[in-house]
Write an enzyme that holds these catalytic residues in place. Structure first.
Site, PDB file in Angstrom:
ATOM      1  N   SER A  65     -35.587 -40.012   1.633  1.00 51.02           N
ATOM      2  CA  SER A  65     -36.362 -41.097   2.234  1.00 51.02           C
ATOM      3  C   SER A  65     -36.093 -42.373   1.457  1.00 51.02           C
ATOM      4  O   SER A  65     -35.742 -42.338   0.271  1.00 51.02           O
ATOM      5  CB  SER A  65     -37.862 -40.771   2.173  1.00 51.02           C
ATOM      6  OG  SER A  65     -38.650 -41.909   2.482  1.00 51.02           O
ATOM      7  N   TYR A 118     -45.485 -38.597  -2.438  1.00 53.76           N
ATOM      8  CA  TYR A 118     -44.380 -38.480  -1.486  1.00 53.76           C
ATOM      9  C   TYR A 118     -43.091 -39.022  -2.085  1.00 53.76           C
ATOM     10  O   TYR A 118     -42.032 -38.384  -1.995  1.00 53.76           O
ATOM     11  CB  TYR A 118     -44.731 -39.222  -0.201  1.00 53.76           C
ATOM     12  CG  TYR A 118     -43.660 -39.131   0.857  1.00 53.76           C
ATOM     13  CD1 TYR A 118     -43.463 -37.955   1.570  1.00 53.76           C
ATOM     14  CD2 TYR A 118     -42.858 -40.235   1.156  1.00 53.76           C
ATOM     15  CE1 TYR A 118     -42.487 -37.870   2.548  1.00 53.76           C
ATOM     16  CE2 TYR A 118     -41.878 -40.156   2.131  1.00 53.76           C
ATOM     17  CZ  TYR A 118     -41.703 -38.974   2.827  1.00 53.76           C
ATOM     18  OH  TYR A 118     -40.726 -38.892   3.792  1.00 53.76           O
TER      19      TYR A 118
END
Length: 213
Positions: free
Chosen positions: A97, A110
């Protein structure tokens, strides 16, 4: 996953679906054995869950939950996959990501997990060069999926469209990515056309990393 399988079959392709908790090593190994036996050509690690909050807002339980899926889950799939590729080679794509590359607000846990995915990608690429196994990562920015719609409906009832446009505009290109666009990059990295590519991270982000000021 069932929807993707339907589309594959409707287009004349063949596919199968196995439900698996990737955080459990024994269950992951059993799924690989049932799906492909002892030979595997391609692996895409796409399972992942999200968490919002800074370090103070991230509970130990939430941190453990993300670790179990986003880090340990990738490890379990890599472990099950690579031993099935060593004899003939293969290609691995890990879904990271942009959160692994830049500091995003309220994405502590995250971002941590996606940073680990990038590190695992580089280590795998280096360790298995001699076995003909390529390993790369894809780092998307925001992608319009049912998860996004559900998140907006839960947290911004009545303001879904307004908040969707706000999130979409964080990409300089002015929109979120499409799942098909991410899939097309994964397909390329798995193909023979990408035979000279390993140990690389590919942002697919509408300019998010390099063009935001």
């Amino acid at each position: 996953a069932e929807g993707c399988l339907f589309e594959i079959r409707a287009a004349g392709g063949q596919g199968s679906f196995l439900r698996c908790d990737v955080s459990l090593q024994a269950e992951t190994e059993a799924a690989f054995e049932a799906f492909c036996g002892q030979e595997l050509d391609l692996l895409v690690n796409n399972a992942g869950i999200a968490c919002i909050g800074n370090v103070e807002a991230t509970s130990e339980a939430e941190l453990d939950r993300l670790y179990a899926v986003n880090i340990k889950g990738v490890y379990n799939c890599l472990l099950a996959g690579v031993k099935r590729m060593k004899a003939k080679g293969g290609a691995i794509v890990n879904m990271a990501s942009v959160a692994a590359m830049v500091g995003l607000p309220d994405r502590f846990a995250y971002s941590m997990t996606k940073g680990a995915v990038l590190s695992m990608t580089y280590c795998m690429a280096r360790d298995y060069l001699q076995h003909g196994i390529r390993c790369n990562a894809i780092s998307p920015a925001r992608v319009h999926t049912p998860f996004v719609d559900g998140y907006l409906a839960q947290h911004y009832p009545g303001r879904e469209q307004e908040m969707y446009e706000t999130l979409a505009n964080t990409q300089p290109i002015g929109r979120m990515g499409k799942p098909e666009e991410i899939a097309a990059l994964a397909l390329y990295l798995c193909s023979d056309e990408a035979a000279f590519i390993t140990g690389t991270n590919y942002p697919i982000d509408g300019g998010f990393v390099n063009l935001n000021t």
